[in-house]
Design a protein around this motif. Structure first.
Motif, PDB file in Angstrom:
ATOM      1  N   PHE A   5      30.086  49.511  11.736  1.00  0.00           N
ATOM      2  CA  PHE A   5      29.507  49.606  10.370  1.00  0.00           C
ATOM      3  C   PHE A   5      30.357  49.916   9.465  1.00  0.00           C
ATOM      4  O   PHE A   5      31.045  50.861   9.581  1.00  0.00           O
ATOM      5  CB  PHE A   5      28.181  50.654  10.805  1.00  0.00           C
ATOM      6  N   LEU A   6      30.424  49.294   8.325  1.00  0.00           N
ATOM      7  CA  LEU A   6      31.399  49.429   7.262  1.00  0.00           C
ATOM      8  C   LEU A   6      31.036  50.668   6.093  1.00  0.00           C
ATOM      9  O   LEU A   6      29.836  50.505   5.808  1.00  0.00           O
ATOM     10  CB  LEU A   6      31.395  48.281   6.596  1.00  0.00           C
ATOM     11  N   ALA A  15      23.491  52.263  13.991  1.00  0.00           N
ATOM     12  CA  ALA A  15      23.952  51.957  15.256  1.00  0.00           C
ATOM     13  C   ALA A  15      22.916  50.813  15.866  1.00  0.00           C
ATOM     14  O   ALA A  15      23.534  50.029  16.636  1.00  0.00           O
ATOM     15  CB  ALA A  15      24.198  53.029  16.017  1.00  0.00           C
ATOM     16  N   ALA A  16      21.600  51.032  15.935  1.00  0.00           N
ATOM     17  CA  ALA A  16      20.620  49.865  16.491  1.00  0.00           C
ATOM     18  C   ALA A  16      21.105  48.741  15.944  1.00  0.00           C
ATOM     19  O   ALA A  16      20.955  47.698  16.558  1.00  0.00           O
ATOM     20  CB  ALA A  16      19.434  50.477  16.110  1.00  0.00           C
ATOM     21  N   VAL A  17      21.395  48.400  14.516  1.00  0.00           N
ATOM     22  CA  VAL A  17      21.508  47.326  14.054  1.00  0.00           C
ATOM     23  C   VAL A  17      22.569  46.642  14.615  1.00  0.00           C
ATOM     24  O   VAL A  17      22.837  45.461  14.852  1.00  0.00           O
ATOM     25  CB  VAL A  17      21.478  47.380  12.427  1.00  0.00           C
ATOM     26  N   HIS A  51      25.543  46.902   2.453  1.00  0.00           N
ATOM     27  CA  HIS A  51      24.149  45.974   2.037  1.00  0.00           C
ATOM     28  C   HIS A  51      23.500  45.507   3.461  1.00  0.00           C
ATOM     29  O   HIS A  51      22.583  44.501   3.101  1.00  0.00           O
ATOM     30  CB  HIS A  51      24.642  44.864   1.076  1.00  0.00           C
ATOM     31  N   ARG A  52      24.117  45.885   4.606  1.00  0.00           N
ATOM     32  CA  ARG A  52      23.269  45.257   5.829  1.00  0.00           C
ATOM     33  C   ARG A  52      23.510  43.971   5.942  1.00  0.00           C
ATOM     34  O   ARG A  52      22.774  43.157   6.430  1.00  0.00           O
ATOM     35  CB  ARG A  52      21.963  45.728   5.767  1.00  0.00           C
ATOM     36  N   VAL A  53      24.757  43.469   5.349  1.00  0.00           N
ATOM     37  CA  VAL A  53      25.270  42.099   5.618  1.00  0.00           C
ATOM     38  C   VAL A  53      26.176  42.003   6.902  1.00  0.00           C
ATOM     39  O   VAL A  53      27.067  43.013   6.822  1.00  0.00           O
ATOM     40  CB  VAL A  53      25.803  41.558   4.687  1.00  0.00           C
TER      41      VAL A  53
END
Length: 247
Positions: A5-6, A15-17, A51-53
């Motif tokens: 995750f950045l 972490a789940a994503v 941005h959850r990309v």
């Protein structure tokens, strides 16, 4: 390979994503090797930004790996990652490949293989890849049959017994689970009551045809094993991986 995750510390939801992205990529497989791109170490990196990309980079053993196979893997990775809950968008690209630009543009535009290759330096594509995908799924079915049935034969099951067995008669295993999946992908019934040994059209293989059918199944699995070993070695050499990393 890496997945992370950045730009900010990961909390439990982050972490789940990331974990869901990773698992989604495990559903994507090389059609010829019938193994997933994570296990094959074809995922060069997989990162999720603030941005959850999701940014996924795929790599292959050689610069000239077949573009049709490459297109299938990139498209499947895009589709699989797009289903992950918690993402706002996905960005999937093939790197270090002679047809990467055409493949990446085509997959991102949902243009299909024929349109993606049209007018490119890669060359014209004659047809879409549905037939190719089915052909390799049929080969995977045959190879999977070998993995499930050969141990039964070695344990003493006769041709008559094997021909009469159902899927429910075979010991539960990862190989059996995979065989059921390939049958479902081909539209072949895969419940416990269905015949264990069927041909790629779904027809039960009788005792007379069984020896030749199993020899063919064995030849497909030998081919998968050989090609997988070659690809792992090429990938390790190309990217300076240890044999453990590329396995």
């Amino acid at each position: 390979m890496s997945i992370s995750f950045l730009t900010r510390p990961a909390d439990s939801d982050d972490a789940a994503v990331v974990g869901r992205v990773w698992e989604a990529l495990r559903t994507v497989r090389d059609p010829e090797l019938d193994n997933d791109v994570v296990s094959l170490d074809f995922v060069a990196s997989c990162e999720v930004d603030e941005h959850r990309v999701a940014h996924v980079r795929l790599r292959l053993p050689t610069y000239f790996c077949a573009p049709n196979f490459a297109f299938l893997m990139v498209a499947d990775a895009w589709d699989a990652t797009s289903t992950v809950d918690g993402l706002s968008d996905v960005d999937v690209e093939l790197i270090d490949h002679f047809a990467a630009d055409a493949i990446n543009r085509g997959v991102a535009a949902r243009a299909g293989f024929v349109h993606s290759m049209a007018g490119t330096e890669v060359g014209e594509a004659v047809e879409e890849l549905d037939t190719l995908r089915r052909q390799f799924t049929e080969r995977a079915l045959m190879a999977g049959t070998d993995l499930v049935v050969r141990p039964l034969a070695k344990a003493g099951s006769t041709p008559e017994e094997l021909a009469a067995m159902t899927l429910g008669d075979a010991p539960d295993s990862e190989d059996l689970t995979r065989l059921r999946r390939r049958r479902r992908e081909l539209g072949i019934p895969s419940s416990d009551e269905d015949p264990l040994v069927v041909d790629p059209s779904g027809r039960k293989v009788g005792v007379e045809a069984l020896p030749l059918h199993l020899r063919k199944a064995r030849s497909f699995q030998v081919g998968v094993d050989a090609n997988t070993s070659i690809c792992r070695g090429q990938l390790a050499v190309r990217y300076g991986l240890s044999t453990t990393d590329a396995s």
